[in-house]
Design an enzyme around this catalytic site. Sequence first.
Site, PDB file in Angstrom:
ATOM      1  N   GLU A 290      41.592 -10.530  -5.026  1.00 31.66           N
ATOM      2  CA  GLU A 290      41.249 -11.579  -4.389  1.00 31.66           C
ATOM      3  C   GLU A 290      42.445 -12.545  -3.842  1.00 31.66           C
ATOM      4  O   GLU A 290      42.243 -13.663  -3.663  1.00 31.66           O
ATOM      5  CB  GLU A 290      40.119 -12.609  -5.031  1.00 31.66           C
TER       6      GLU A 290
ATOM      7  N   HIS B 277      27.632 -18.137  -6.189  1.00 37.76           N
ATOM      8  CA  HIS B 277      28.251 -19.008  -7.060  1.00 37.76           C
ATOM      9  C   HIS B 277      27.463 -19.585  -8.307  1.00 37.76           C
ATOM     10  O   HIS B 277      27.832 -19.589  -9.655  1.00 37.76           O
ATOM     11  CB  HIS B 277      28.509 -20.466  -6.395  1.00 37.76           C
TER      12      HIS B 277
ATOM     13  N   GLU C 187      40.050 -19.458 -10.503  1.00 44.13           N
ATOM     14  CA  GLU C 187      39.429 -18.482 -11.150  1.00 44.13           C
ATOM     15  C   GLU C 187      39.213 -17.661  -9.564  1.00 44.13           C
ATOM     16  O   GLU C 187      38.129 -17.860  -8.902  1.00 44.13           O
ATOM     17  CB  GLU C 187      38.032 -18.767 -11.848  1.00 44.13           C
TER      18      GLU C 187
HETATM   19  C1  SAM Z   1      35.386 -16.397  -7.563  1.00 46.37           C
HETATM   20  S1  SAM Z   1      35.111 -17.626  -6.643  1.00 46.37           S
HETATM   21  C2  SAM Z   1      35.254 -19.153  -8.108  1.00 46.37           C
HETATM   22  C3  SAM Z   1      34.677 -20.410  -7.757  1.00 46.37           C
HETATM   23  C4  SAM Z   1      34.645 -21.508  -8.922  1.00 46.37           C
HETATM   24  N1  SAM Z   1      35.932 -21.839  -8.997  1.00 46.37           N
HETATM   25  C5  SAM Z   1      33.986 -21.064 -10.147  1.00 46.37           C
HETATM   26  O1  SAM Z   1      34.824 -20.615 -11.061  1.00 46.37           O
HETATM   27  O2  SAM Z   1      32.888 -20.964 -10.236  1.00 46.37           O
HETATM   28  C6  SAM Z   1      36.629 -18.077  -5.835  1.00 46.37           C
HETATM   29  C7  SAM Z   1      36.495 -18.878  -4.793  1.00 46.37           C
HETATM   30  O3  SAM Z   1      37.961 -19.339  -4.372  1.00 46.37           O
HETATM   31  C8  SAM Z   1      38.089 -19.368  -2.653  1.00 46.37           C
HETATM   32  N2  SAM Z   1      39.435 -18.907  -2.549  1.00 46.37           N
HETATM   33  C9  SAM Z   1      39.827 -17.814  -2.694  1.00 46.37           C
HETATM   34  N3  SAM Z   1      41.305 -17.925  -2.298  1.00 46.37           N
HETATM   35  C10 SAM Z   1      41.363 -19.166  -1.681  1.00 46.37           C
HETATM   36  C11 SAM Z   1      42.564 -19.918  -1.255  1.00 46.37           C
HETATM   37  N4  SAM Z   1      43.687 -19.191  -1.402  1.00 46.37           N
HETATM   38  N5  SAM Z   1      42.348 -21.049  -0.857  1.00 46.37           N
HETATM   39  C12 SAM Z   1      41.168 -21.650  -0.700  1.00 46.37           C
HETATM   40  N6  SAM Z   1      40.176 -21.272  -1.262  1.00 46.37           N
HETATM   41  C13 SAM Z   1      40.307 -19.828  -1.786  1.00 46.37           C
HETATM   42  C14 SAM Z   1      36.750 -18.372  -2.502  1.00 46.37           C
HETATM   43  O4  SAM Z   1      36.454 -18.908  -1.112  1.00 46.37           O
HETATM   44  C15 SAM Z   1      35.720 -18.591  -3.480  1.00 46.37           C
HETATM   45  O5  SAM Z   1      34.862 -19.510  -3.256  1.00 46.37           O
END
Ligand code: SAM
Length: 382
Positions: free
Chosen positions: A119, A14, A110
């Site tokens: 993802e 992160h 994101e």
């Molecule tokens: C690429 S990271 C981005 C984190 C943050 N939004 C940022 O911009 O720094 C994506 C996050 O989304 C979470 N995630 C992905 N799909 C999800 C879902 N359907 N429900 C809850 N969390 C989700 C993952 O666990 C991950 O921590």
Amino acid sequence: VDLTSVVTGVLGYHGGMIADRVRTDAFRRAIAEVVRPGDVVIDLGAGTGILALFACQAGAARVYAIEAAQVIHYARELIAANRAEDRICLVEGSSYDVTLPEPADVLLSETLWHFGLGEGIVGAIDDARRRLLAPDARIIPRSITLVAAPIESDAAYAPLERWAAAGKYDVDLSVLRAHETNATHQVDAHESELLAAPKTLVTLDLARGANAELDAEVAFEAARDGVLHGLAGWFRAQLSSSVDLTNGPPRRTTSWTHVLFPMEQPVRVRAGEALTWRLQTTANGTAWRWRTNVRAQSAGLRSVASDQSTIWAAPSPGSASARRSAGFRPTLSAEGRIEAFILRQFDGRRTVSEVEAMAKGEFPTSDRIGDRVRALASRLSE
Ligand SMILES: C[S@@+](CC[C@H](N)C(=O)[O-])C[C@H]1O[C@@H](n2cnc3c(N)ncnc32)[C@H](O)[C@@H]1O
């Protein structure tokens, strides 16, 4: 549990994304443009909560920050330290399982993979759009475009060459190479490595609802002579009317690379030669199939038609227990095909020796066909 590796893993991942200025600044600008004072906002996949905090800076009344992974506990600290706990409501779990007390005006997410989908962004946004948003809600990103180009890159292809067919330790490694050529690989494609101008495969309109089951075909014409190692893919995301974000070459993002869909073997191509590439994805962007056709137009070069899929990157479900599992989809093995053929000839009219002759005609290289016919006749006939 090794706490140190959990902490370095989660914070490293992160922290790396937050430090990616191109990514994080683009989202911050888009959020400032789209979120209006008083809005109710959803941050789907909130991670550390950084985008939820940006939404507060833009004047959001409330932000529902949904996160399924353990990073949510760091988000709680970050939100408290920035005195936003009265405006950001952390919701632990998968967005698919979440219900909210009020419809949201803005959804931001994101959850972009190196090649856009992958993802699960399309399915998750679609589900949230139908259940959790007000009509006409604004979505960041509003669309995602997938772009690809054929590339020549020894560096990108190097991991596949490790499985040389012969020569190493007197062991034939090619069976594992075949798994690796059916996997996608994270690579850095440079502009100088492109064999043709990039083409758009599809633009997914997330604001209106998009289908994650992609099936797109594009045609390229080689701009120069070279060796085709595969197709490289990247994305362009329209975050708001004036902000877009891409990891395309020359790559300026640090948190996304490009994705290589490798060829089974490198293929020599000449300038002007035609190449078609069909890409399909299913399971919300987690399984990919790519078919590449190169039509050789000059002497000495070969035409190629390959059909590859990430389904075949996984090891074969060869163990007996995998084959007994309820979800296994059996197909006939070579032996099974011979036995099925023999059983189909048991019709009450043909003799054992006639069936044997037919089976030998159908499977000329197989031995002990007569024994098999007799064994099956004694066990499974009346
Ligand atoms: C690429 S990271 C981005 C984190 C943050 N939004 C940022 O911009 O720094 C994506 C996050 O989304 C979470 N995630 C992905 N799909 C999800 C879902 N359907 N429900 C809850 N969390 C989700 C993952 O666990 C991950 O921590």
